[in-house]
Motif scaffolding. Structure first.
Motif, PDB file in Angstrom:
ATOM      1  N   GLY A  37       0.811  -1.211   0.000  1.00  0.00           N
ATOM      2  CA  GLY A  37       0.000   0.000   0.000  1.00  0.00           C
ATOM      3  C   GLY A  37       0.843   1.259   0.000  1.00  0.00           C
ATOM      4  O   GLY A  37       0.475   2.268  -0.600  1.00  0.00           O
ATOM      5  N   GLN A  38       1.982   1.213   0.651  1.00  0.00           N
ATOM      6  CA  GLN A  38       2.861   2.375   0.733  1.00  0.00           C
ATOM      7  C   GLN A  38       3.717   2.553  -0.520  1.00  0.00           C
ATOM      8  O   GLN A  38       4.195   3.638  -0.783  1.00  0.00           O
ATOM      9  N   THR A  39       3.924   1.499  -1.274  1.00  0.00           N
ATOM     10  CA  THR A  39       4.782   1.598  -2.456  1.00  0.00           C
ATOM     11  C   THR A  39       3.961   1.439  -3.727  1.00  0.00           C
ATOM     12  O   THR A  39       3.601   2.412  -4.377  1.00  0.00           O
ATOM     13  N   LYS A  40       3.640   0.231  -4.039  1.00  0.00           N
ATOM     14  CA  LYS A  40       2.988  -0.100  -5.305  1.00  0.00           C
ATOM     15  C   LYS A  40       1.681   0.660  -5.509  1.00  0.00           C
ATOM     16  O   LYS A  40       1.467   1.267  -6.552  1.00  0.00           O
ATOM     17  N   TYR A  41       0.775   0.622  -4.557  1.00  0.00           N
ATOM     18  CA  TYR A  41      -0.547   1.193  -4.756  1.00  0.00           C
ATOM     19  C   TYR A  41      -0.605   2.684  -4.437  1.00  0.00           C
ATOM     20  O   TYR A  41      -1.662   3.284  -4.484  1.00  0.00           O
ATOM     21  N   ASN A  42       0.537   3.271  -4.178  1.00  0.00           N
ATOM     22  CA  ASN A  42       0.622   4.709  -3.989  1.00  0.00           C
ATOM     23  C   ASN A  42       0.583   5.413  -5.339  1.00  0.00           C
ATOM     24  O   ASN A  42       0.360   6.607  -5.405  1.00  0.00           O
ATOM     25  N   TYR A  43       0.791   4.659  -6.407  1.00  0.00           N
ATOM     26  CA  TYR A  43       0.786   5.203  -7.757  1.00  0.00           C
ATOM     27  C   TYR A  43      -0.577   4.986  -8.410  1.00  0.00           C
ATOM     28  O   TYR A  43      -1.294   4.053  -8.074  1.00  0.00           O
ATOM     29  N   GLU A  44      -0.895   5.843  -9.376  1.00  0.00           N
ATOM     30  CA  GLU A  44      -2.121   5.691 -10.158  1.00  0.00           C
ATOM     31  C   GLU A  44      -2.042   4.392 -10.972  1.00  0.00           C
ATOM     32  O   GLU A  44      -0.951   3.904 -11.239  1.00  0.00           O
ATOM     33  N   PRO A  45      -3.174   3.866 -11.417  1.00  0.00           N
ATOM     34  CA  PRO A  45      -3.160   2.627 -12.209  1.00  0.00           C
ATOM     35  C   PRO A  45      -2.384   2.740 -13.526  1.00  0.00           C
ATOM     36  O   PRO A  45      -1.891   1.750 -14.042  1.00  0.00           O
ATOM     37  N   VAL A  46      -2.274   3.951 -14.057  1.00  0.00           N
ATOM     38  CA  VAL A  46      -1.508   4.177 -15.275  1.00  0.00           C
ATOM     39  C   VAL A  46      -0.310   5.057 -14.927  1.00  0.00           C
ATOM     40  O   VAL A  46      -0.466   6.152 -14.399  1.00  0.00           O
ATOM     41  N   LEU A  47       0.886   4.533 -15.209  1.00  0.00           N
ATOM     42  CA  LEU A  47       2.125   5.231 -14.864  1.00  0.00           C
ATOM     43  C   LEU A  47       2.649   6.049 -16.038  1.00  0.00           C
ATOM     44  O   LEU A  47       2.400   5.726 -17.194  1.00  0.00           O
ATOM     45  N   THR A  48       3.407   7.085 -15.690  1.00  0.00           N
ATOM     46  CA  THR A  48       4.120   7.890 -16.683  1.00  0.00           C
ATOM     47  C   THR A  48       5.608   7.574 -16.586  1.00  0.00           C
ATOM     48  O   THR A  48       6.045   6.871 -15.665  1.00  0.00           O
ATOM     49  N   LYS A  49       6.397   8.118 -17.496  1.00  0.00           N
ATOM     50  CA  LYS A  49       7.841   7.912 -17.418  1.00  0.00           C
ATOM     51  C   LYS A  49       8.408   8.532 -16.141  1.00  0.00           C
ATOM     52  O   LYS A  49       9.355   8.004 -15.568  1.00  0.00           O
ATOM     53  N   GLU A  50       7.808   9.622 -15.682  1.00  0.00           N
ATOM     54  CA  GLU A  50       8.252  10.243 -14.428  1.00  0.00           C
ATOM     55  C   GLU A  50       8.014   9.293 -13.247  1.00  0.00           C
ATOM     56  O   GLU A  50       8.847   9.191 -12.348  1.00  0.00           O
ATOM     57  N   ASP A  51       6.878   8.609 -13.262  1.00  0.00           N
ATOM     58  CA  ASP A  51       6.608   7.608 -12.221  1.00  0.00           C
ATOM     59  C   ASP A  51       7.656   6.503 -12.277  1.00  0.00           C
ATOM     60  O   ASP A  51       8.166   6.059 -11.238  1.00  0.00           O
TER      61      ASP A  51
END
Length: 108
Positions: A37-51
């Motif tokens: 929850g603190q790492t993986k799901y902290n990001y939106e379902p669609v990532l950008t190159k910045e992510d």
């Protein structure tokens, strides 16, 4: 003490050990869920190159080379977008030391 009493004591001890093992498994699963929850799901379902730069702790040129790999997950309908869950699954499949900050990838 009779053999039946010894047998019952052993069964009781085995049951207590099983309870302790189950509690440990539940605790580990909980801690893994918190970490996810603190790492993986902290990001939106669609990532950008910045992510991806944040996730891999890498430069933009390294990320540009990475996303050119045929086996790296990308959205075909949107340029420069990457599915979060597939990216983390790709990391897991291609990592020899997943769980640490040092990721070693197999050659494609």
């Amino acid at each position: 003490m009779t053999i039946q009493q010894h047998t019952q004591n052993i069964k009781n001890l085995e049951f207590e050990l099983l309870e302790q093992k189950m509690a440990l498994i539940a605790e580990r699963a909980y801690l893994q869920g918190v970490q996810d929850g603190q790492t993986k799901y902290n990001y939106e379902p669609v990532l950008t190159k910045e992510d991806l730069q944040k996730i891999f702790q890498a430069s933009s040129s390294t990320i540009n080379r990475l996303v050119l790999r045929k086996d790296f997950p990308k959205l075909t309908t949107m340029s420069g977008k990457y599915p979060r869950d597939e990216v983390f699954a790709w990391i897991s499949r291609n990592s020899t030391d997943f769980g640490s900050n040092l990721l070693k990838f197999k050659r494609a």
